[in-house]
Design an enzyme around this catalytic site. Sequence first.
Site, PDB file in Angstrom:
ATOM      1  N   GLY A  50       0.848  -1.192   0.000  1.00 55.04           N
ATOM      2  CA  GLY A  50       0.000   0.000   0.000  1.00 55.04           C
ATOM      3  C   GLY A  50       0.880   1.237   0.000  1.00 55.04           C
ATOM      4  N   CYS A  77       5.341  -6.132   1.688  1.00 53.40           N
ATOM      5  CA  CYS A  77       5.648  -4.690   1.645  1.00 53.40           C
ATOM      6  C   CYS A  77       4.980  -3.954   2.813  1.00 53.40           C
ATOM      7  CB  CYS A  77       5.240  -4.134   0.274  1.00 53.40           C
ATOM      8  SG  CYS A  77       5.933  -2.514  -0.040  1.00 53.40           S
ATOM      9  N   TYR A  78       3.943  -3.133   2.551  1.00 51.06           N
ATOM     10  CA  TYR A  78       3.253  -2.437   3.641  1.00 51.06           C
ATOM     11  C   TYR A  78       2.727  -3.452   4.668  1.00 51.06           C
ATOM     12  CZ  TYR A  78      -0.084   0.555   6.056  1.00 51.06           C
ATOM     13  OH  TYR A  78      -0.780   1.243   7.024  1.00 51.06           O
ATOM     14  N   HIS A 164       7.703  -7.585  -3.942  1.00 48.41           N
ATOM     15  CA  HIS A 164       6.411  -8.020  -4.505  1.00 48.41           C
ATOM     16  C   HIS A 164       6.574  -9.333  -5.277  1.00 48.41           C
ATOM     17  CE1 HIS A 164       3.942  -4.479  -3.604  1.00 48.41           C
ATOM     18  NE2 HIS A 164       5.103  -3.842  -3.638  1.00 48.41           N
ATOM     19  N   GLU A 166       4.267 -11.042  -6.620  1.00 47.95           N
ATOM     20  CA  GLU A 166       3.242 -11.161  -7.661  1.00 47.95           C
ATOM     21  C   GLU A 166       3.664 -10.521  -8.973  1.00 47.95           C
ATOM     22  OE1 GLU A 166       3.278  -9.310  -5.034  1.00 47.95           O
ATOM     23  OE2 GLU A 166       2.247  -7.398  -5.260  1.00 47.95           O
ATOM     24  N   ASP A 222     -17.032  -8.911 -22.241  1.00 46.86           N
ATOM     25  CA  ASP A 222     -17.418  -8.991 -20.832  1.00 46.86           C
ATOM     26  C   ASP A 222     -18.922  -9.172 -20.647  1.00 46.86           C
ATOM     27  OD1 ASP A 222     -14.774  -8.412 -20.665  1.00 46.86           O
ATOM     28  OD2 ASP A 222     -15.057  -6.307 -20.149  1.00 46.86           O
ATOM     29  N   LYS A 363      -9.106  -9.661 -17.787  1.00 45.71           N
ATOM     30  CA  LYS A 363      -9.653  -9.920 -19.125  1.00 45.71           C
ATOM     31  C   LYS A 363      -9.374 -11.345 -19.616  1.00 45.71           C
ATOM     32  CE  LYS A 363     -11.646  -7.660 -22.516  1.00 45.71           C
ATOM     33  NZ  LYS A 363     -12.671  -6.653 -22.213  1.00 45.71           N
TER      34      LYS A 363
END
Length: 507
Positions: A50, A77-78, A164, A166, A222, A363
């Site tokens: 964050g 992280c945060y 991170h 990810e 979508d 997506k």
Amino acid sequence: MEKILVVDFGSQYTQLLARRIREIGVYSEVVQYDETSDLKDVGGIILSGGPDSVYSEFSPKIPEYVFEKDIPVLGVCYGMQSIAKIFGGKVKREKVSEYGKTKVRVTKESVLFDGVTDSFVSWMSHGDSVIEIPENCEILAETTNGIIASFRFKDKPIYTIQFHPEVRHTEFGNIILENFVSRICGLSNTWSLKDFINTKIEEIRETVGDRKAIIGLSGGVDSSVAAVLMHRAIGKNLKAVFVDHGLLRLNEENDVRRIFREILGLDLTVIDARETFLTKLKGVEEPEKKRKIIGEEFIRAFEKEASKESGYQYLVQGTIYSDVIESAFSGKKTSVIKSHHNVGGLPEKMNFKILEPLRELFKDEVRSVGELIGIPKHILYRHPFPGPGLAIRVIGDITEEKLNILKQVDNIFIETLHETGWYEKVWQAFSVLTPVKSVGVVGDERSYDYVVALRSVDSVEGMTADWSRIPYEVLEKASGRIVNEVEGVGRVVYDITSKPPATIEWE
Ligand code: XMP
């Protein structure tokens, strides 16, 4: 089925964390830091990054339930800094801030770094650092700048990392997440998008009961996927409506009808709202205002249609995750880029509850769901098209004349891409009618006509994008046809801006 709960403290990457966990084969979903959770089926918790400093007055706090049941926790992280702080460690703004690729050295063996080399490249984004770990903890890794990159508790299943995992730039990021999910939380990786579909269908049935829902179809990926999913869940209690606002591509109205018949075998209620939309949009130049007007008019059209029969309580939207994040509805901290009409552009007052079955998905996940529920590939792999349609591609004031020019231009551009095999290679391509007029010479006469821009981008989920390196010959072919065939256009330019700093659409 056990899942990983990701608590969001406002990082741009939070959904990506959930997505990586799903890729591992374990269901994962995101909750905001100030939302509650009953921890039902939660087998592990990840605290996201964050933008705040843990010492700022209004910084988000770790919810109390997180440490209630000894569920394994990974602070990122945060999330790491918050854990350090509440357990008595120290966090400080150090002289060294680490952004981007940073080398990490593993200093202590642990399950979290099993299968990871002693030194690897990670993706960092932090100003504050943990400078003292809480009692009963041990450091697992450091950066080459001497910053603590990871620590764990010796007496409870709490792990932290400063980088991170990810983000693709972090080497072994997936292995680290997999170690947490499989080895530390002990979850088995048997989840797939098929489970998502089944769970969603159940969830929709439970929510809607025997009431009815209405969905607006645009012919885009979508809303088509959302419609088929909803139809599986509630059958004829779903009414599919196509609002023809006159802001669609050439012949799109017919395509939408055909697509809907093809994928559902059902007819569509078509509302001809062209005049209403154009009247409301007359003279409006400001992009956000256009979006709000379109959002509002859509809802009014649905309300009118729904009022013809009783029981319609839900409005289904094909919102996906990138719409949510850019309209800043996901994190309280992210700033508004655009009010995507199916998220931020809706009016405050309306007679529907909103249902968004694809809200957590990216997506490409939506496309995979679409394939699994039997939607033909040529529909799923159409380029995305924005809800407000050509209204945000005619820059400034919209008139019927301008819309007609743009429809023809865009049709030629897309046709050229199909003919040359480039349509499938790019993520999204379209044309923009600028309000600029430019001088030319046609025959022996002076001309003074519109400048149109062609835009084509390569992207994965639309959140970042680069302009497509389409060969000159292809652009030349499109440009030649456009100035020759479309009356009112005198010049064609190609947009070579990436996102960021530009967005994909011009408005
Ligand atoms: P931007 O312009 O924000 O576009 O970089 C990212 C992707 O979103 C589409 N887009 C929209 N889609 N309603 C939608 O449903 C909207 O208001 C909207 N605005 C942009 C855009 O076409 C691109 O694919």
